[in-house]
Write an enzyme that holds these catalytic residues in place. Structure first.
Site, PDB file in Angstrom:
ATOM      1  N   HIS A 145      -4.952   2.346   7.239  1.00  0.00           N
ATOM      2  CA  HIS A 145      -3.552   2.789   7.332  1.00  0.00           C
ATOM      3  C   HIS A 145      -3.261   3.861   6.272  1.00  0.00           C
ATOM      4  CE1 HIS A 145       0.942   1.986   7.798  1.00  0.00           C
ATOM      5  NE2 HIS A 145       0.873   2.639   6.649  1.00  0.00           N
ATOM      6  N   GLU A 146      -3.651   3.586   5.029  1.00  0.00           N
ATOM      7  CA  GLU A 146      -3.367   4.530   3.938  1.00  0.00           C
ATOM      8  C   GLU A 146      -4.188   5.802   4.088  1.00  0.00           C
ATOM      9  OE1 GLU A 146      -0.787   3.966   2.432  1.00  0.00           O
ATOM     10  OE2 GLU A 146      -0.613   1.808   2.772  1.00  0.00           O
ATOM     11  N   GLN A 159       3.448   9.971   0.379  1.00  0.00           N
ATOM     12  CA  GLN A 159       4.706   9.237   0.616  1.00  0.00           C
ATOM     13  C   GLN A 159       5.717   9.454  -0.511  1.00  0.00           C
ATOM     14  OE1 GLN A 159       2.444   5.432   1.775  1.00  0.00           O
ATOM     15  NE2 GLN A 159       4.321   5.278   2.968  1.00  0.00           N
ATOM     16  N   HIS A 170      -2.603   8.369   6.206  1.00  0.00           N
ATOM     17  CA  HIS A 170      -1.577   9.182   5.537  1.00  0.00           C
ATOM     18  C   HIS A 170      -2.190  10.441   4.920  1.00  0.00           C
ATOM     19  CE1 HIS A 170       2.125   6.817   5.709  1.00  0.00           C
ATOM     20  NE2 HIS A 170       1.494   5.711   5.335  1.00  0.00           N
ATOM     21  N   GLY A 182       0.837  -1.193   0.000  1.00  0.00           N
ATOM     22  CA  GLY A 182       0.000   0.000   0.000  1.00  0.00           C
ATOM     23  C   GLY A 182       0.871   1.242   0.000  1.00  0.00           C
ATOM     24  N   CYS A 188       5.347   0.241   7.434  1.00  0.00           N
ATOM     25  CA  CYS A 188       5.084   1.361   6.523  1.00  0.00           C
ATOM     26  C   CYS A 188       6.356   1.653   5.744  1.00  0.00           C
ATOM     27  CB  CYS A 188       4.669   2.590   7.327  1.00  0.00           C
ATOM     28  SG  CYS A 188       4.316   4.049   6.329  1.00  0.00           S
ATOM     29  N   LEU A 189       6.203   1.877   4.441  1.00  0.00           N
ATOM     30  CA  LEU A 189       7.376   2.179   3.617  1.00  0.00           C
ATOM     31  C   LEU A 189       8.064   3.474   4.064  1.00  0.00           C
ATOM     32  CD1 LEU A 189       6.043   1.187   0.090  1.00  0.00           C
ATOM     33  CD2 LEU A 189       7.896   0.066   1.349  1.00  0.00           C
TER      34      LEU A 189
HETATM   35  C1  QAP Z   1       0.559  -0.460   4.832  1.00  0.00           C
HETATM   36  O1  QAP Z   1       2.713  -1.134   4.256  1.00  0.00           O
HETATM   37  C2  QAP Z   1      -0.026  -1.617   5.549  1.00  0.00           C
HETATM   38  O2  QAP Z   1       9.459  -1.607   6.868  1.00  0.00           O
HETATM   39  C3  QAP Z   1       1.469  -0.855   3.703  1.00  0.00           C
HETATM   40  O3  QAP Z   1      11.399  -2.451   5.230  1.00  0.00           O
HETATM   41  C4  QAP Z   1       0.580  -2.098   6.711  1.00  0.00           C
HETATM   42  O4  QAP Z   1       3.498  -1.858   2.315  1.00  0.00           O
HETATM   43  C5  QAP Z   1      -1.147  -2.223   5.094  1.00  0.00           C
HETATM   44  C6  QAP Z   1       7.468  -2.301   3.898  1.00  0.00           C
HETATM   45  C7  QAP Z   1       0.033  -3.168   7.375  1.00  0.00           C
HETATM   46  C8  QAP Z   1      -1.693  -3.288   5.771  1.00  0.00           C
HETATM   47  C9  QAP Z   1      -1.107  -3.775   6.902  1.00  0.00           C
HETATM   48  C10 QAP Z   1       7.806  -1.917   5.176  1.00  0.00           C
HETATM   49  C11 QAP Z   1       8.480  -2.737   3.055  1.00  0.00           C
HETATM   50  C12 QAP Z   1       6.095  -2.241   3.398  1.00  0.00           C
HETATM   51  C13 QAP Z   1       9.120  -1.973   5.610  1.00  0.00           C
HETATM   52  C14 QAP Z   1       3.714  -1.611   3.469  1.00  0.00           C
HETATM   53  C15 QAP Z   1      10.136  -2.422   4.752  1.00  0.00           C
HETATM   54  C16 QAP Z   1       9.807  -2.798   3.472  1.00  0.00           C
HETATM   55  C17 QAP Z   1       5.046  -1.749   4.081  1.00  0.00           C
HETATM   56 CO    CO Z   2       2.268   3.787   5.473  1.00  0.00          CO
END
Ligand code: QAP
Ligand code: CO
Length: 186
Positions: A137-138, A50, A141, A45, A95-96
């Site tokens: 979550h999104e 971001q 943001h 996501g 989270c990215l």
């Molecule tokens: C948001 O999160 C989310 O730390 C999206 O090193 C979170 O894509 C949606 C990511 C939980 C649903 C449940 C995080 C990639 C990606 C990191 C992400 C990393 C590499 C996070």
């Molecule tokens: Co995020």
């Protein structure tokens, strides 16, 4: 085009994003850039802020039962409005924009969201499971909120401590360096 992802504590992650009013080619390019950037970073996501664009746009691409992240399942969400939320669910989020940190967050278990697709057509989605979590979550943001604001006080302290440690890795100082020697050779 793959764009740079802003990371905590970048101030831009804390601004409220603006509504989209034109469903034009610029919006489509933004959505396509967001998808490329998210996939390149192995995310599921991403919100427009971001990558530094303060508009109410988010994308979500949840892997299927076979753990394949199929673009056919890509959800593009513009100007979302949460109409209803029910239940509670705890999920370990990441989270990215907060790379390497994961913690449990409590959110609604079920949501109904009204939004616009890339063509400006109004849509409604009802979701539970990971998709419901991702939508919340999104959407946070878009209002300038990160999941670290929703974790417990002690876990937040742990985060602040660990993140400072992480920041000891080489980082740009903004300092200018003149590599010329002032020594004069006779
Ligand atoms: C948001 O999160 C989310 O730390 C999206 O090193 C979170 O894509 C949606 C990511 C939980 C649903 C449940 C995080 C990639 C990606 C990191 C992400 C990393 C590499 C996070
Ligand atoms: Co995020």
């Amino acid at each position: 085009m793959i764009r740079e992802i802003l990371t905590y504590p970048d101030k831009r992650l804390f601004v409220r994003s603006n509504e989209v009013s034109k469903f034009d080619e610029k919006l489509h390019t933004l959505l396509d850039d967001m998808y490329e950037t998210m996939i390149d970073s192995e995310g599921i996501g991403l919100a427009a802020i971001q990558i530094g664009e303060p508009v109410r746009v988010l994308i979500i691409n949840i892997p299927n039962e076979e753990d394949v992240q199929d673009r056919a399942n890509l959800l593009e969400v513009i100007n979302p409005v949460f109409e209803d939320k029910q239940g509670e669910a705890i999920y370990q989020e990441g989270c990215l924009s907060v790379p390497g940190f994961y913690e449990d967050v409590k959110r609604a278990q079920w949501v109904r969201v009204r939004f616009f697709d890339r063509f400006g057509k109004e849509q409604t989605i009802e979701a539970d499971g990971l998709l419901a979590i991702a939508l919340q979550h999104e959407n946070d943001h878009l209002d300038g909120h990160l999941f670290i604001e929703k974790i417990g006080f002690n876990k937040r302290k742990k985060f602040d401590k660990e993140y400072k440690k992480g920041l000891k890795q080489p980082r740009p100082t903004g300092r200018k360096i003149n590599q010329e020697s002032s020594e004069k050779t006779a």
